[in-house]
Design an enzyme around this catalytic site. Structure first.
Site, PDB file in Angstrom:
ATOM      1  N   HIS A   1       0.811  -1.222   0.000  1.00 15.25           N
ATOM      2  CA  HIS A   1       0.000   0.000   0.000  1.00 15.25           C
ATOM      3  C   HIS A   1       0.839   1.265   0.000  1.00 15.25           C
ATOM      4  O   HIS A   1       0.433   2.287  -0.522  1.00 15.25           O
ATOM      5  CB  HIS A   1      -1.023  -0.041   1.138  1.00 15.25           C
ATOM      6  CG  HIS A   1      -2.174  -0.917   0.769  1.00 15.25           C
ATOM      7  ND1 HIS A   1      -2.199  -2.241   1.087  1.00 15.25           N
ATOM      8  CD2 HIS A   1      -3.264  -0.669   0.007  1.00 15.25           C
ATOM      9  CE1 HIS A   1      -3.286  -2.781   0.581  1.00 15.25           C
ATOM     10  NE2 HIS A   1      -3.955  -1.857  -0.082  1.00 15.25           N
TER      11      HIS A   1
ATOM     12  N   ARG B   1     -15.445   2.129  -1.213  1.00 13.82           N
ATOM     13  CA  ARG B   1     -15.209   0.800  -0.656  1.00 13.82           C
ATOM     14  C   ARG B   1     -15.296   0.880   0.856  1.00 13.82           C
ATOM     15  O   ARG B   1     -14.714   1.775   1.467  1.00 13.82           O
ATOM     16  CB  ARG B   1     -13.832   0.298  -1.074  1.00 13.82           C
ATOM     17  CG  ARG B   1     -13.534  -1.074  -0.496  1.00 13.82           C
ATOM     18  CD  ARG B   1     -12.277  -1.657  -1.044  1.00 13.82           C
ATOM     19  NE  ARG B   1     -11.104  -0.993  -0.509  1.00 13.82           N
ATOM     20  CZ  ARG B   1      -9.866  -1.312  -0.878  1.00 13.82           C
ATOM     21  NH1 ARG B   1      -9.664  -2.230  -1.789  1.00 13.82           N
ATOM     22  NH2 ARG B   1      -8.832  -0.693  -0.347  1.00 13.82           N
TER      23      ARG B   1
ATOM     24  N   CYS C   1      -9.807  -2.861 -10.518  1.00 19.30           N
ATOM     25  CA  CYS C   1      -9.320  -1.670  -9.815  1.00 19.30           C
ATOM     26  C   CYS C   1      -7.961  -1.901  -9.167  1.00 19.30           C
ATOM     27  O   CYS C   1      -7.442  -1.048  -8.469  1.00 19.30           O
ATOM     28  CB  CYS C   1     -10.333  -1.176  -8.789  1.00 19.30           C
ATOM     29  SG  CYS C   1     -10.666  -2.367  -7.492  1.00 19.30           S
TER      30      CYS C   1
ATOM     31  N   ASP D   1      -4.582  -8.080  -4.555  1.00 21.07           N
ATOM     32  CA  ASP D   1      -4.782  -9.167  -3.604  1.00 21.07           C
ATOM     33  C   ASP D   1      -5.024 -10.493  -4.311  1.00 21.07           C
ATOM     34  O   ASP D   1      -4.621 -11.541  -3.811  1.00 21.07           O
ATOM     35  CB  ASP D   1      -5.955  -8.844  -2.672  1.00 21.07           C
ATOM     36  CG  ASP D   1      -5.510  -7.938  -1.545  1.00 21.07           C
ATOM     37  OD1 ASP D   1      -4.441  -8.204  -0.973  1.00 21.07           O
ATOM     38  OD2 ASP D   1      -6.206  -6.943  -1.264  1.00 21.07           O
TER      39      ASP D   1
ATOM     40  N   GLU E   1     -11.159 -10.521  -5.062  1.00 20.80           N
ATOM     41  CA  GLU E   1      -9.712 -10.472  -4.810  1.00 20.80           C
ATOM     42  C   GLU E   1      -9.211 -11.686  -4.037  1.00 20.80           C
ATOM     43  O   GLU E   1      -8.038 -11.766  -3.704  1.00 20.80           O
ATOM     44  CB  GLU E   1      -9.325  -9.158  -4.111  1.00 20.80           C
ATOM     45  CG  GLU E   1     -10.180  -8.766  -2.951  1.00 20.80           C
ATOM     46  CD  GLU E   1      -9.837  -7.385  -2.401  1.00 20.80           C
ATOM     47  OE1 GLU E   1      -8.835  -6.777  -2.821  1.00 20.80           O
ATOM     48  OE2 GLU E   1     -10.578  -6.918  -1.524  1.00 20.80           O
TER      49      GLU E   1
HETATM   50  C1  PEP Z   1      -6.573  -4.843  -4.873  1.00 12.76           C
HETATM   51  O1  PEP Z   1      -6.384  -5.698  -3.999  1.00 12.76           O
HETATM   52  O2  PEP Z   1      -6.250  -5.009  -6.078  1.00 12.76           O
HETATM   53  C2  PEP Z   1      -7.199  -3.554  -4.526  1.00 12.76           C
HETATM   54  C3  PEP Z   1      -7.552  -2.695  -5.441  1.00 12.76           C
HETATM   55  O3  PEP Z   1      -7.345  -3.270  -3.213  1.00 12.76           O
HETATM   56  P1  PEP Z   1      -6.134  -2.815  -2.274  1.00 12.76           P
HETATM   57  O4  PEP Z   1      -4.932  -2.624  -3.141  1.00 12.76           O
HETATM   58  O5  PEP Z   1      -6.552  -1.587  -1.572  1.00 12.76           O
HETATM   59  O6  PEP Z   1      -5.998  -3.999  -1.360  1.00 12.76           O
HETATM   60 MG    MG Z   2      -7.334  -5.477  -2.093  1.00 14.06          MG
END
Ligand code: PEP
Ligand code: MG
Length: 594
Positions: free
Chosen positions: A205, A349, A523, A476, A452
């Site tokens: 992240h 989300r 996404c 994920d 995911e």
């Molecule tokens: C993902 O897992 O691709 C996603 C968009 O969510 P995050 O990166 O916030 O876990």
């Molecule tokens: Mg994710």
């Protein structure tokens, strides 16, 4: 002497600037810039902490039992002496007044400088005194914590003139062992033109926030924060994942040239902002934005997004000590984003706390280490929300209320079990009922699931019976399919978005959603990676959500694509042992001339 450090590239481009080291500390340290008018207050906090620690040490000495070894009293004297030494508090004040660091950051920056000096000492006894300085600083930091300003994610933006106050015109780059995503967010509107961390992977992240800042970045550079010194000149090559410390004039000239080239390219892409994303064969493609804070919404529009495909609401929840954002605070944040989007959809989300996005400041590594567990497999995202039903309903009410101001969609992260789906809809029904009882208005809100977890992708048909839309979180999905921790640089080389198993799950999800007439989006970071655009189009994807900074590049790919030709190659690419290579070969034949 010039040295090179290698890591994982996470955000493209070249940054050249002076290093600002953000030291890691055993004590939880907030890093943020202060306004000019807060300098005196911050220095007062530092003086207050010094006085409090002096009293503390004095009392400790006073209370030493008579039989205590005399070295203990001598040690406390050394600590008291260090506390009053100009090289500690005096120099720390300079970090505050000249660099506008908050007191904790200033203190840990000065500790870094002193620690290096001790490391370089020949005399072993003197070298060991470093531990004493660290202990004194730790006491000071703890004392400062008592007077902390309680900075949440909405820390004050650095005043615009800070950049010019910093040693002339030199651009600055951030170098750290690790930066928690929420800390990085504090730097979002700041002056750093690039950043490097020792730890982390491509889709950790921290890396994602860096990409959203659209500055060149390298993570997993292992020794970088040890090798790079405060104020060193460094080049960050965000394309190759290389950090060059103290570059030679020739290397510097080459990188300055590349920097100018990419500025020109960016200006060219900017002209596509208002062009609709339609393929050569007339397929309309929706390019949406991923945002972290309501303040990012305006930037999404400027970048040409036709809506927000992912609002990561968890950033509102981080680094707030024991407090959580209440319903009103959340409602206002969501409403602001909805209003900023001027009628375009905003997909919010529900909170995805856990794994490498802990509630409290501190690196994921620390948390992992402390817990001795793998939090990516633990109480995360919807699992956490369902375990805190009051908090979950509060968030749902806030989102529903924002829907009175525009088009809102709710996205549920990490669903894997049908039981979670049932409980989520029950919570939503209760939240709606509570709003009805209170006479609060809300609009029609579509509800979608993040796909995911491989389990959800495999039984996608069942999920599609309940949800209005789905959005694939490839970050994920890759992590859980390949059993590779996305934040762990030790296995970053095995984190492979091209793995045939990942592509199969992705294709299956998109194909089934299309067959059942449900909107499907991606996404995860794959959506903003131009290497995957053609493949995703061939799979039937028509909605991509990414950082606003990536929209123009992906749009250019879309405008040059012909989905009819791409589809003809899909089966062979998916069946290949090396799908990436198979796609490259296929594209050589179909790519439109530039
Ligand atoms: C993902 O897992 O691709 C996603 C968009 O969510 P995050 O990166 O916030 O876990
Ligand atoms: Mg994710």
């Amino acid at each position: 002497m010039s040295i090179q450090v290698f890591g994982t590239p996470v955000s493209r481009g070249v940054a050249i600037g002076r290093a600002v080291l953000v030291a890691s500390s055993r004590v939880d340290v907030a890093h943020y810039f202060i306004g000019v008018d807060s300098i005196e207050t911050e220095i007062q906090r530092l003086r207050g902490a010094r006085d409090a620690v002096a009293v503390e040490l004095g009392a400790l000495k006073h209370e030493l039992p008579r039989e205590a070894p005399h070295e203990l009293a001598a040690l406390l004297d050394v600590h008291l002496m260090l506390l009053h030494d100009e090289s500690l508090v005096g120099a720390t004040k300079a970090w505050i007044s000249e660099r506008h660091y908050n007191a904790e950051w200033a203190l840990s920056a000065q500790l870094e400088v002193l620690a290096r000096q001790f490391d370089e000492m020949e005399d072993a006894y003197l070298r060991e005194r470093k531990a004493d300085v660290e202990q004194v600083v730790e006491r000071l930091l703890r004392s400062l914590a008592a007077t902390a300003a309680g900075v949440g994610v909405v820390a004050p933006a650095p005043p615009a003139k800070v950049a010019s106050d910093f040693g002339g015109e030199d651009p600055l780059v951030l170098v750290a062992n690790d930066v928690a995503p929420a800390d990085l967010l504090q730097f979002k509107r700041s002056i750093f033109t690039g950043f490097v961390t020792d730890v982390g992977g491509r889709t950790s992240h921290t890396a994602i926030v860096a990409r959203s800042m659209d500055i060149p970045a390298v993570v997993g550079a292992r020794e970088a924060s040890r090798l790079i010194r405060q104020d060193d000149w460094i080049v960050i090559d965000g394309d190759a994942g290389i950090v060059i410390v103290d570059p030679s004039p020739i290397v510097l000239a080459e990188y300055r040239f590349r920097q100018r080239q990419s500025e020109l390219e960016r200006a060219r892409l900017d002209r596509l902002r208002n062009t609709p994303a339609v393929t050569l064969d007339g397929q309309a493609v929706e390019l949406l934005a991923n945002i972290e804070l309501p303040g990012d919404a305006a930037g999404a529009l400027i970048a040409g997004a036709v809506g927000v495909g992912l609002f990561r609401s968890e950033f509102l929840f981080m680094n707030r000590g024991d407090s959580m954002p209440g319903e009103e605070e959340q409602f206002e944040a969501y409403r602001d984003a909805v209003i900023a989007l001027q009628g375009l959809p905003v997909t919010i989300r529900t909170v995805d706390i856990g794994a490498d996005k802990p509630l409290e400041r501190g690196s994921a590594q620390e948390h992992r280490h402390d817990a001795g567990l793998n939090p990516a497999l633990g109480l995360r995202a919807i699992r956490w929300s369902l375990s805190e039903p009051g908090m979950f309903r509060q968030q749902l009410r806030a989102i529903l209320r924002a829907s009175a101001y525009g088009k809102v969609r709710i996205l549920i992260p990490m669903v894997a079990h049908l039981g979670e789906v049932r409980m989520t809809f029950e919570a939503l029904a209760r939240a709606r009922q509570q709003l009805d009882d209170a006479g609060r208005p809300y609009g029609r809100v579509e509800v979608g699931a993040m796909i995911e977890v491989p389990a959800a992708a495999l039984i996608i048909d069942r999920f599609l019976k309940h949800f209005d839309f789905v959005s694939v979180g490839t970050n994920d999905l890759i992590q859980y399919t390949l059993a590779i921790d996305r934040a762990d640089e030790a296995v970053a080389h095995l984190y492979d978005p091209w793995h045939p198993a990942v592509l199969q799950l992705l294709h299956h999800t998109i194909a089934r959603a299309n067959a059942m007439g449900r909107p499907v989006s991606v996404c995860g970071e794959m959506a903003g990676d131009a290497d995957f655009t053609e493949l995703l189009l061939a799979m039937g994807l028509r909605s991509f959500s990414m950082h606003p900074a990536r929209i123009a590049t992906i749009k250019q790919r879309v405008l040059r694509a012909d989905t009819r030709q791409l589809v003809a190659h899909l089966a062979s690419v998916l069946a290949a042992d090396d799908p990436g290579e198979a796609l490259r070969q296929a594209l050589q034949g179909v790519r439109a001339p530039h």
